[in-house]
Design an enzyme around this catalytic site. Structure first.
Site, PDB file in Angstrom:
ATOM      1  N   CYS A  15       0.828  -0.964  -0.115  1.00  0.00           N
ATOM      2  CA  CYS A  15      -0.290   0.199  -0.013  1.00  0.00           C
ATOM      3  C   CYS A  15       0.822   1.295   0.424  1.00  0.00           C
ATOM      4  O   CYS A  15       1.794   1.230   1.031  1.00  0.00           O
ATOM      5  CB  CYS A  15      -0.353  -0.352   1.123  1.00  0.00           C
ATOM      6  SG  CYS A  15      -1.574   1.478   1.694  1.00  0.00           S
ATOM      7  N   GLN A  16       1.018   1.685  -1.144  1.00  0.00           N
ATOM      8  CA  GLN A  16       2.185   3.488  -1.412  1.00  0.00           C
ATOM      9  C   GLN A  16       1.081   4.378  -0.947  1.00  0.00           C
ATOM     10  O   GLN A  16      -0.162   4.318  -1.305  1.00  0.00           O
ATOM     11  CB  GLN A  16       3.259   2.682  -2.555  1.00  0.00           C
ATOM     12  CG  GLN A  16       3.964   1.990  -1.747  1.00  0.00           C
ATOM     13  CD  GLN A  16       5.195   1.368  -3.079  1.00  0.00           C
ATOM     14  OE1 GLN A  16       3.918   0.658  -3.694  1.00  0.00           O
ATOM     15  NE2 GLN A  16       5.891   1.175  -3.585  1.00  0.00           N
TER      16      GLN A  16
END
Ligand SMILES: C[S@@+](CC[C@H](N)C(=O)[O-])C[C@H]1O[C@@H](n2cnc3c(N)ncnc32)[C@H](O)[C@@H]1O
Length: 415
Positions: free
Chosen positions: A93-94
């Site tokens: 998750c960025q």
């Protein structure tokens, strides 16, 4: 269609273990005994933080080196990736924010090193018919300051590439597995596919409760007075506009067609989980896993309640506090979420009271593998003990993929 797969961010092969229903490997060759008929035509795995590529080595020990790449996915020429009908991958998750490029006013680009853009590029170059992705459930809410922005941008990007999408947050222990691990699974299909034309009303409760891939594999019940939300992602010109102003509350269940989103909160039809007691093995090695006195003291502190003074960047002092958690894990329950720090002196590591000795110990790497539904000793491929826990912290509960597999197989065979 043929069931050809590419596995991105392959790690130690969790999707492949799940799809091909693997429960053992040949002890002589080390190669996995694949029971399914999914043909893995390509895989990519590269760990940026270490020189030695333990995950890649494990993957190739179990599956051979043919068509397994150990390059940064960003440097792969996406058009050279073999044709496939299904792309799978668990990715981090960025930050999915995008901006206009300086060189071209119409051009837009996301931040460098954000791996979702490599997935999108691959889908675009290869016109992949179907994909199945996995991520932490926090993805639905990120970033904290603009709830739902990242997932919204992701869904709009997939819409622009011609996909319908279904997502569901699944806690593996709700569906009979041995770990309380909550992850979002994201299934996408081309909007000109046979599957898309067979289901005219993918935005309806009926579809999401009875017909969709996740509904058939992992049944849900819908609360009375269910609250729906919907939104049209097309009201934004593009993802740059979404980066500036998009906020939305994505619930644990939902679909998107042509940019129209339906989402609501569903509950699982719960099944009895596997407990830690059913997972633990008899430990004969007294040194490696049992706590020293010093470690016991550290754990008492780490898992206890505390208030620690910390300083903000502006010099202001505040107190970080956390409550006490149980010192040892209840063997009558499924495990908690395993992190990459599992097996180290860390608040989140599992600690159990060994039933044979009544002494506190870490879980073993085999127990960590069992919490993720991998065959025993899957990661026993020459890597240090710490790395075996790390690999499992990064992996997924393959039993959930096994559950999704039969319907996914029907969909692709029917296409
Ligand atoms: C969440 S883990 C996925 C684990 C996998 N599903 C499994 O069953 O083991 C993400 C993986 O992506 C890999 N990775 C991170 N950055 C990468 C990059 N730039 N190129 C290729 N792989 C990368 C990591 O090494 C890690 O194994």
């Amino acid at each position: 269609m043929e069931k050809t797969v590419i596995e991105l961010f392959a790690g130690v092969g969790g999707f492949r273990v799940g799809l091909n229903n693997i429960s053992a490997f040949d002890p002589n060759s080390g190669l996995a005994l694949e029971n399914g008929d999914w043909n893995f035509v390509w895989a990519n795995q590269w760990e940026p933080s270490t020189k030695i590529q333990h995950a890649y080595e494990c993957y190739t020990t179990r599956f051979g080196t043919d068509s397994v790449s150990n390059l940064d996915i960003n440097s792969e020429n996406k058009s050279s990736i073999p044709d496939h009908t299904l792309l799978v991958g668990g990715f981090p998750c960025q930050d999915y924010s995008v901006a206009r490029t300086k060189s071209n006013e119409k051009g837009i680009e996301g931040k460098k090193g954000v791996l979702f853009w490599d997935i999108a590029k691959t889908l675009e170059e290869k016109t992949t018919p179907f994909f199945l992705l996995e991520n932490v459930d926090r993805l639905l809410k990120s970033p904290a300051s603009q709830r739902g922005r990242d997932f919204g941008i992701m869904l709009r990007t997939l819409t622009d590439l011609g996909y319908d999408v279904e997502w569901r947050v699944v806690n593996a222990s709700d569906y009979g597995r041995g770990q309380r691990r909550r992850r979002v699974f994201i299934f996408g299909w081309k909007n000109n596919s046979k599957y898309a034309s067979e289901y005219k009303d993918v935005l309806s409760v009926d579809f999401l409760q009875t017909d969709s891939l996740f509904a058939r594999s992992l049944p849900i019940q819908i609360e009375q007075n269910i609250q729906f939300s919907s939104i049209d992602l097309n009201v934004y010109d593009d993802t740059v506009e979404m980066t500036k102003g998009f906020k939305f509350n994505f619930e644990n269940t939902g679909t998107v067609r042509s940019g129209f989103v339906t989402t609501f909160k569903s509950s699982p039809v719960r099944e009895n989980p596997i407990t830690m007691e059913e997972i633990i093995e008899t430990v004969t090695d007294k040194t490696a896993y049992f706590l020293t006195l010093d470690q016991e003291k550290k754990f008492e502190y780490l898992k206890g309640s505390k208030k620690i003074p910390r300083t903000k960047p502006n010099g202001e002092v505040y107190f970080y506090s956390e409550g006490a958690m149980s010192q040892t894990d209840d063997l009558n329950l499924p495990g908690r979420t395993m992190l990459t720090s599992e097996g180290t002196v860390n608040r989140s590591s599992h600690l159990i009271i060994d039933p044979n000795t009544n002494k506190k110990r870490f879980i073993t790497p085999i127990e960590a593998e069992r919490l993720q539904d991998f065959p025993d000793d899957w990661t026993n491929t020459g890597m240090p003990l710490r790395r075996r826990y790390f690999m499992m912290g990064n992996a997924l509960v393959t039993g959930i993929i096994k559950r999704i597999e039969p319907r996914l197989s029907d969909i692709i065979e029917n296409e």
